[in-house]
Design an enzyme around this catalytic site. Structure first.
Site, PDB file in Angstrom:
ATOM      1  N   GLY A 146      35.006 137.698 -14.397  1.00  0.00           N
ATOM      2  CA  GLY A 146      33.950 138.426 -15.085  1.00  0.00           C
ATOM      3  C   GLY A 146      33.171 137.576 -16.074  1.00  0.00           C
ATOM      4  O   GLY A 146      31.938 137.638 -16.135  1.00  0.00           O
ATOM      5  N   THR A 147      33.871 136.766 -16.846  1.00  0.00           N
ATOM      6  CA  THR A 147      33.199 135.983 -17.891  1.00  0.00           C
ATOM      7  C   THR A 147      32.175 135.028 -17.288  1.00  0.00           C
ATOM      8  O   THR A 147      31.020 134.970 -17.737  1.00  0.00           O
ATOM      9  CB  THR A 147      34.247 135.192 -18.712  1.00  0.00           C
ATOM     10  OG1 THR A 147      35.173 136.124 -19.265  1.00  0.00           O
ATOM     11  CG2 THR A 147      33.601 134.395 -19.818  1.00  0.00           C
TER      12      THR A 147
ATOM     13  N   ASN B 202      35.480 148.391 -22.377  1.00  0.00           N
ATOM     14  CA  ASN B 202      36.888 148.082 -22.127  1.00  0.00           C
ATOM     15  C   ASN B 202      37.812 148.544 -23.242  1.00  0.00           C
ATOM     16  O   ASN B 202      39.016 148.636 -23.049  1.00  0.00           O
ATOM     17  CB  ASN B 202      37.065 146.568 -21.912  1.00  0.00           C
ATOM     18  CG  ASN B 202      36.391 145.753 -22.986  1.00  0.00           C
ATOM     19  OD1 ASN B 202      35.180 145.842 -23.185  1.00  0.00           O
ATOM     20  ND2 ASN B 202      37.159 144.957 -23.697  1.00  0.00           N
TER      21      ASN B 202
ATOM     22  N   GLN C  58      35.016 146.719 -15.747  1.00  0.00           N
ATOM     23  CA  GLN C  58      36.011 147.802 -15.863  1.00  0.00           C
ATOM     24  C   GLN C  58      35.797 148.931 -14.860  1.00  0.00           C
ATOM     25  O   GLN C  58      36.606 149.856 -14.802  1.00  0.00           O
ATOM     26  CB  GLN C  58      36.005 148.374 -17.291  1.00  0.00           C
ATOM     27  CG  GLN C  58      36.557 147.409 -18.343  1.00  0.00           C
ATOM     28  CD  GLN C  58      38.071 147.186 -18.241  1.00  0.00           C
ATOM     29  OE1 GLN C  58      38.793 147.943 -17.617  1.00  0.00           O
ATOM     30  NE2 GLN C  58      38.536 146.115 -18.862  1.00  0.00           N
TER      31      GLN C  58
ATOM     32  N   ALA D 226      38.789 140.501 -10.104  1.00  0.00           N
ATOM     33  CA  ALA D 226      39.836 141.051  -9.238  1.00  0.00           C
ATOM     34  C   ALA D 226      41.064 141.519 -10.014  1.00  0.00           C
ATOM     35  O   ALA D 226      41.727 142.479  -9.636  1.00  0.00           O
ATOM     36  CB  ALA D 226      40.251 139.999  -8.211  1.00  0.00           C
ATOM     37  N   HIS D 227      41.363 140.836 -11.134  1.00  0.00           N
ATOM     38  CA  HIS D 227      42.621 141.157 -11.831  1.00  0.00           C
ATOM     39  C   HIS D 227      42.578 142.510 -12.537  1.00  0.00           C
ATOM     40  O   HIS D 227      43.599 142.968 -13.052  1.00  0.00           O
ATOM     41  CB  HIS D 227      43.015 140.030 -12.802  1.00  0.00           C
ATOM     42  CG  HIS D 227      42.172 139.892 -14.038  1.00  0.00           C
ATOM     43  ND1 HIS D 227      42.647 140.219 -15.287  1.00  0.00           N
ATOM     44  CD2 HIS D 227      40.911 139.456 -14.220  1.00  0.00           C
ATOM     45  CE1 HIS D 227      41.711 139.973 -16.193  1.00  0.00           C
ATOM     46  NE2 HIS D 227      40.645 139.502 -15.571  1.00  0.00           N
TER      47      HIS D 227
ATOM     48  N   CYS E  51      41.404 141.103 -24.212  1.00  0.00           N
ATOM     49  CA  CYS E  51      40.851 140.000 -23.419  1.00  0.00           C
ATOM     50  C   CYS E  51      40.827 138.722 -24.230  1.00  0.00           C
ATOM     51  O   CYS E  51      40.758 137.639 -23.689  1.00  0.00           O
ATOM     52  CB  CYS E  51      39.462 140.336 -22.931  1.00  0.00           C
ATOM     53  SG  CYS E  51      39.439 141.864 -22.017  1.00  0.00           S
TER      54      CYS E  51
HETATM   55  C1  LIG Z   1      34.227 144.563 -19.812  1.00  0.00           C
HETATM   56  C2  LIG Z   1      34.756 143.202 -19.531  1.00  0.00           C
HETATM   57  N1  LIG Z   1      33.909 142.199 -19.259  1.00  0.00           N
HETATM   58  C3  LIG Z   1      34.342 140.953 -18.982  1.00  0.00           C
HETATM   59  C4  LIG Z   1      35.686 140.660 -18.979  1.00  0.00           C
HETATM   60  C5  LIG Z   1      36.124 139.267 -18.663  1.00  0.00           C
HETATM   61  O1  LIG Z   1      36.574 139.152 -17.355  1.00  0.00           O
HETATM   62  P1  LIG Z   1      37.498 137.903 -16.911  1.00  0.00           P
HETATM   63  O2  LIG Z   1      38.815 138.109 -17.570  1.00  0.00           O
HETATM   64  O3  LIG Z   1      37.591 138.004 -15.422  1.00  0.00           O
HETATM   65  O4  LIG Z   1      36.803 136.663 -17.334  1.00  0.00           O
HETATM   66  C6  LIG Z   1      36.616 141.682 -19.285  1.00  0.00           C
HETATM   67  C7  LIG Z   1      38.071 141.489 -19.387  1.00  0.00           C
HETATM   68  O5  LIG Z   1      38.680 140.544 -19.511  1.00  0.00           O
HETATM   69  C8  LIG Z   1      36.131 142.991 -19.566  1.00  0.00           C
HETATM   70  O6  LIG Z   1      36.968 143.993 -19.837  1.00  0.00           O
END
Ligand SMILES: Cc1ncc(COP(=O)(O)O)c(C=O)c1O
Length: 379
Positions: free
Chosen positions: A70-71, A150, A178, A199-200, A328
């Site tokens: 996501g990031t 989140n 989410q 995916a996680h 996170c």
């Molecule tokens: C709303 C939201 N955006 C982005 C992320 C980041 O995703 P990732 O952990 O895959 O980088 C998260 C959680 O970690 C999240 O809850």
């Protein structure tokens, strides 16, 4: 007894997903960019994963670009979108995930963009009238608003924001981390240009995700390198991650009705039991409203008490893994920017419980009993 109630932070891998990934960790190890048989076999598996995801989301395979999660996907769409369309103004909210908030904040600091924050209602929902006012004042902006928060679970009316963005010719990005795998997204209907998945969050592997980028709204690449992902994201693909991601999404869609019903009933039960057992308990954001929040997230607002600083630690001692806000950022238990923005100066406690298909009624009852015990000491 060890209970995991932090599924908004991450979810356990589904064994069915693991089985699908295994061959790509062992025998099918070829580099998908190689033109020989080892490579071609893996390339075919990646393209089949992409096609399956696109079918579930009602978009074309070319609109799905795999990322590390996501990031990266948020960063890529925000910086790539602004660059590709020479956008100088962004509308967002103060309760976005740091993947969005820090990305935009950094760009604003460097004066690459100017940033307007949409007003939020008392419980954290977007004030759509104010959003329209901002769009009218700044046509052609980029709008970045998350589909579900989140920490407090609040849901955005993504269709409505899409319509508004179309009217005012804005580029619409939504952090859907989410909600992908938890709700159906029909991208043939939602007027969105970019969205993301990890995916996680739905029983797939960590370090694998994707971005959807609408084909008429292509962006500049964020990660430069080889020609992978149609020149949109350089780097050898995380093959078993991608295979696991597609499998996890397939399972999520296959079993969505049943799992939604189960998880929603756990959340409902926890709300009722907490109200029965902890005098003065309340809920942050819209998280107790099942029609306006994620069915998997409940953010409990606990009465002022000496217990508040230690509540997560004490729950952990009792075998319960939960979170105080956004887990996170490596287990941070204080300083949630979301709760800070909505409840400035509040001395109340916060515990976020988030549920998955693997949780049980017994686990919910145990967590409530332990929390009630802690609050009896000082209440
Ligand atoms: C709303 C939201 N955006 C982005 C992320 C980041 O995703 P990732 O952990 O895959 O980088 C998260 C959680 O970690 C999240 O809850």
């Amino acid at each position: 007894m060890r209970i995991y109630l932090d599924n908004a932070a991450t979810t356990p891998l589904d064994p069915e997903v693991f089985e699908a990934m295994k061959p790509f960790m062992l025998e099918d190890f070829g580099n998908p960019s190689s033109t020989h048989a080892h490579g071609r076999k893996v390339r075919a598996a990646i393209e089949s994963a992409r096609k399956n995801i696109a079918e579930l989301l009602h978009c074309t395979p070319g609109e799905i670009i795999f990322t590390s999660g996501g990031t990266e996907a948020d960063n890529a769409i925000l910086s790539g979108g602004l660059h590709a369309y020479n956008i100088k103004h962004v509308i967002s909210s103060p309760i976005e995930h740091h993947a969005v908030e820090h990305t935009l904040g950094t760009m604003a600091k460097k004066s690459v963009i100017s940033l307007s924050m949409v007003n939020l209602e008392k419980d954290g929902n977007v004030d759509y009238t104010h959003l329209e006012k901002l769009l009218k004042e700044h046509p052609g902006s980029l709008v970045s608003l998350m589909h579900a928060n989140n920490e407090i679970g609040n849901l955005l009316d993504i269709e409505r924001v899409g319509e508004l963005c179309e009217t005012y010719k804005a580029y619409f990005h939504s952090d859907t981390v989410q909600t992908v795998g938890h709700y159906v997204h029909d991208l043939s209907k939602i007027k969105i240009h970019g969205m993301v998945a990890a995916a996680h969050k739905f029983h797939g592997p960590k370090g694998a995700g994707f971005m959807f980028i609408r084909k008429d709204k292509k962006i500049q690449p964020f990660v430069h390198g080889g020609a992978q992902e149609r020149n949109m994201r350089g780097g050898t693909e995380n093959v078993y991650g991608i295979i696991g991601l597609a499998k996890a999404l397939e399972i999520a869609y296959r079993d969505m009705k049943e799992h939604t019903r189960h998880i929603e009933s756990l959340k409902k039960r926890m709300i009722e039991k907490l109200r029965e057992n902890i005098p003065g308990v309340d809920f942050h954001g819209a998280s107790a409203d099942l029609t306006r929040s994620l069915y998997s997230v409940l953010n409990v607002c606990l009465p002022e008490s000496d217990e508040n600083d230690m509540v997560l630690f004490n729950l952990d001692l009792q075998g319960i893994s939960a979170s105080g806000g956004s887990a996170c950022s490596s287990g941070a238990t204080t300083g949630s920017h979301v709760l800070g923005a909505l409840y400035p100066g509040s001395k109340k406690g916060a515990v976020r419980f988030s549920f998955s298909k693997y949780n049980t009624v017994e686990e919910v009852d145990y967590a409530v009993a332990k929390l009630a015990e802690l609050y009896k000491i000082t209440a």
